[in-house]
Design an enzyme around this catalytic site. Structure first.
Site, short mmCIF file in Angstrom:
data_model
loop_
_atom_site.label_atom_id
_atom_site.label_comp_id
_atom_site.label_asym_id
_atom_site.label_seq_id
_atom_site.Cartn_x
_atom_site.Cartn_y
_atom_site.Cartn_z
N GLU A 39 36.85 41.23 30.35
CA GLU A 39 38.29 41.28 30.66
C GLU A 39 38.95 42.26 29.71
OE1 GLU A 39 41.96 41.27 31.73
OE2 GLU A 39 40.47 40.20 32.96
N ALA A 42 43.93 40.09 29.55
CA ALA A 42 44.25 38.68 29.27
C ALA A 42 43.50 37.79 30.23
CB ALA A 42 45.75 38.43 29.37
N THR A 46 46.32 38.73 36.44
CA THR A 46 47.72 38.88 36.84
C THR A 46 48.33 37.55 37.25
OG1 THR A 46 47.43 41.18 37.53
CG2 THR A 46 49.25 39.96 38.52
N CYS A 47 47.58 36.73 37.97
CA CYS A 47 48.12 35.48 38.51
C CYS A 47 48.69 34.60 37.40
CB CYS A 47 47.04 34.73 39.28
SG CYS A 47 47.59 33.13 39.90
N ALA A 118 35.22 47.86 31.71
CA ALA A 118 33.87 48.13 32.19
C ALA A 118 33.87 49.24 33.25
CB ALA A 118 33.26 46.86 32.78
N GLY A 186 61.96 46.21 49.30
CA GLY A 186 60.87 45.46 49.94
C GLY A 186 61.25 44.02 50.16
N ALA A 300 59.18 46.24 45.10
CA ALA A 300 58.25 45.18 45.50
C ALA A 300 57.73 45.46 46.90
CB ALA A 300 58.94 43.81 45.43
N ALA A 351 45.50 34.13 45.41
CA ALA A 351 44.71 33.67 44.27
C ALA A 351 43.66 32.65 44.70
CB ALA A 351 45.62 33.08 43.21
N HIS A 475 56.51 5.72 53.80
CA HIS A 475 57.94 5.95 54.07
C HIS A 475 58.76 5.55 52.85
CE1 HIS A 475 61.71 6.09 56.29
NE2 HIS A 475 62.02 4.92 55.74
#
Length: 499
Positions: A39, A42, A46-47, A118, A186, A300, A351, A475
């Site tokens: 990685e 982080a 992103t998620c 990588a 957007g 966006a 995700a 209910h």
């Protein structure tokens, strides 16, 4: 090999520690494979760090403030003071808790964690470059690799995210002060979610969308309550326009939006009438250029795959014209021992879709008979009200060849929805007519993101309308609306008129 490199080996190399990558790593570790997870920024991707989790934290926080400020009908009178820096700090605390949890889970499952970027050297080797001066690089040889590098926000010409007034979704979620005004370019799910967040914070929001409506891909009846609520929040819409440039007059910025010729040729009159209705803009109706004076502009317009940093050609891995890595039903690329999962492997960019693919890729590598099945894949938009869908729409089912029956139940007939003050929207179920098998569902309204799970399970298990309708629901709950929609399709709903 680079002089000074250290070369190590691993059974499974995973590039990217987002929801697709870290799930693949943990599952592979559970299956007794030697796993290395690379990685560059982080854990959680992103998620967890800049998308799903922080945005939903701010959606929840702004909902609390807005609900308190607009609860006079319930006899509650309040004027909440919003401390955005405190709100962001709370959001960051949630993110830190989750990302540190991911790291701990990986280590507990014997996953080797490696920080760096990588790139492929060949189909069995990558070089990992470590950040920082003098940190160097190392070479990894692998038997199998899983690419899970995710996606990034798409930019548009003349709107660079390096310019302070221009924001992508990540930057918008990190603001420490509330903008007085904002253009959102957007009207997809990211644009609509964040437009609602800032409108509830008190920002004057204008959404510029090149198409003729919000949330492309969703049925009109599903997105209608969202558009209406957005207008109630003061959000203005300019449909049939595209943002083309911006500049800085005295104070703030001026965003220029031009009419979209294609929109005029394909539903443009609807776009212009929708814009005129939403914003009262005579200029929009006349196809004139728009000039919008605001403090910030949020772009966006979607996301693109992060596949251009990997040197995939060196490994022989192919992508499509948009940069997505093409895979089969077992997450394999055209190179048998290299897999791709999550956003980088194509739509839908969800995700939970990435996590499922990551788990399956790990199991396939371990020799398990796993395969990907998207038929019960839910999609959620955390607008106000929420939208959630799963399976096929009525149109999709009929195009597939099914004779369908549809049941619907409005939340305005739900006792529990009324007691929450959120009664806009409905539950709609699509089923096969003869046997009643549930084929799909759409929910717009309170807690749609939670309610959709029951209908996803129904599709996964091959359940029928009778199965859902005969299951006793507590209910008063929102979930009763799911039961009533199934009963409506069967012709014996109790609390709404039957079709």
């Amino acid at each position: 090999m680079v002089v000074g490199d250290v070369t190590t080996g691993t059974d499974v190399l995973i590039i990217g520690a987002g929801p697709a990558g870290y799930v693949a790593a943990i599952r592979a570790g559970q299956l007794d494979l030697d796993v290395t997870l690379v990685e560059k920024e982080a854990y959680g991707g992103t998620c967890l760090n800049h998308g799903c989790i922080p945005s939903k934290a701010l959606i929840t926080a702004t909902d609390v403030a807005h609900d308190a400020a607009t609860a006079e009908e319930m006899g509650i009178h309040a004027n909440p003071a919003i401390d955005l820096s405190g709100m962001v700090a709370w959001k960051d605390g949630v993110v830190d808790q989750l990302t540190s949890g991911v790291e701990k889970l990986c280590k507990a499952n014997q996953v080797n964690l490696l920080e760096g970027t990588a790139t492929f050297v060949d189909e069995n080797t990558v070089r990992v470059s470590h950040g920082g001066e003098g940190q160097g690089s190392e070479t990894l040889e692998f038997e199998h690799a899983i690419v899970a590098t995710g996606s990034r926000p798409i930019s548009i010409p003349d709107f660079s995210f390096d310019d302070e007034p221009v924001l992508n979704s990540r930057q918008a979620l990190a603001l420490d002060s509330i903008p007085d005004s904002m253009v959102v370019v957007g009207a997809g799910y990211i644009g609509m979610e964040l437009a609602s967040v800032f409108a509830k914070l008190g920002t004057d929001v204008t959404v510029v969308e090149m198409l003729d409506s919000i949330l492309p891909g969703y049925d009109d009846d599903v997105k209608r309550p969202v558009k209406q609520r957005a207008k109630e929040l003061g959000i203005e819409f300019e449909f049939g326009y595209t943002a083309t440039e911006w500049y800085e007059p005295d104070g703030g910025i001026r965003v220029i939006a031009d009419p979209v010729e294609d929109a005029a040729a394909d539903g443009g009159s609807e776009a212009r009438s929708a814009s005129e209705e939403a914003s009262g803009s005579a200029e929009a109706a006349a196809d004139e250029r728009l000039e919008l004076d605001v403090e910030n502009v949020l772009v966006a317009v979607g996301r693109s795959p992060v596949s251009d940093t990997l040197d995939l050609e060196a490994a022989g891995v192919e992508t499509d014209e948009r940069g997505f890595i093409e895979t089969d039903s077992r997450a394999r690329t055209n190179v048998d021992h290299i897999f791709a999962v999550g956003d980088v492997a194509g739509e839908p960019m969800l995700a939970h879709k990435g996590s499922m693919e990551g788990q399956i890729a790990a199991e396939v590598i371990a020799g398990e008979p796993s395969a990907i099945d998207y038929q019960a894949m839910p999609a959620v938009v955390f607008t106000d009200p929420e939208i959630a869908t799963v399976g096929m729409t009525e149109t999709e089912a009929e195009e597939t060849g099914f004779e369908t029956v549809v049941g619907q139940f409005p939340f305005r007939a739900s006792g529990r929805a009324l007691t929450t003050g959120e009664s806009d929207g409905f539950v709609k179920i699509v089923a096969e007519e003869d046997e009643g098998y549930v084929l799909g569902a759409s929910i717009v309204g309170p807690e749609a993101s939670e309610l959709i799970a029951e209908l996803g399970l129904a599709i996964e298990l091959g359940a029928t309308l009778e199965d859902v309708a005969s299951t006793v629901h507590a209910h008063p709950t929102l979930s009763e609306s799911v039961m009533e929609a199934a009963e409506n399709a069967l012709g014996h709903a109790i609390h709404t008129l039957n079709r």
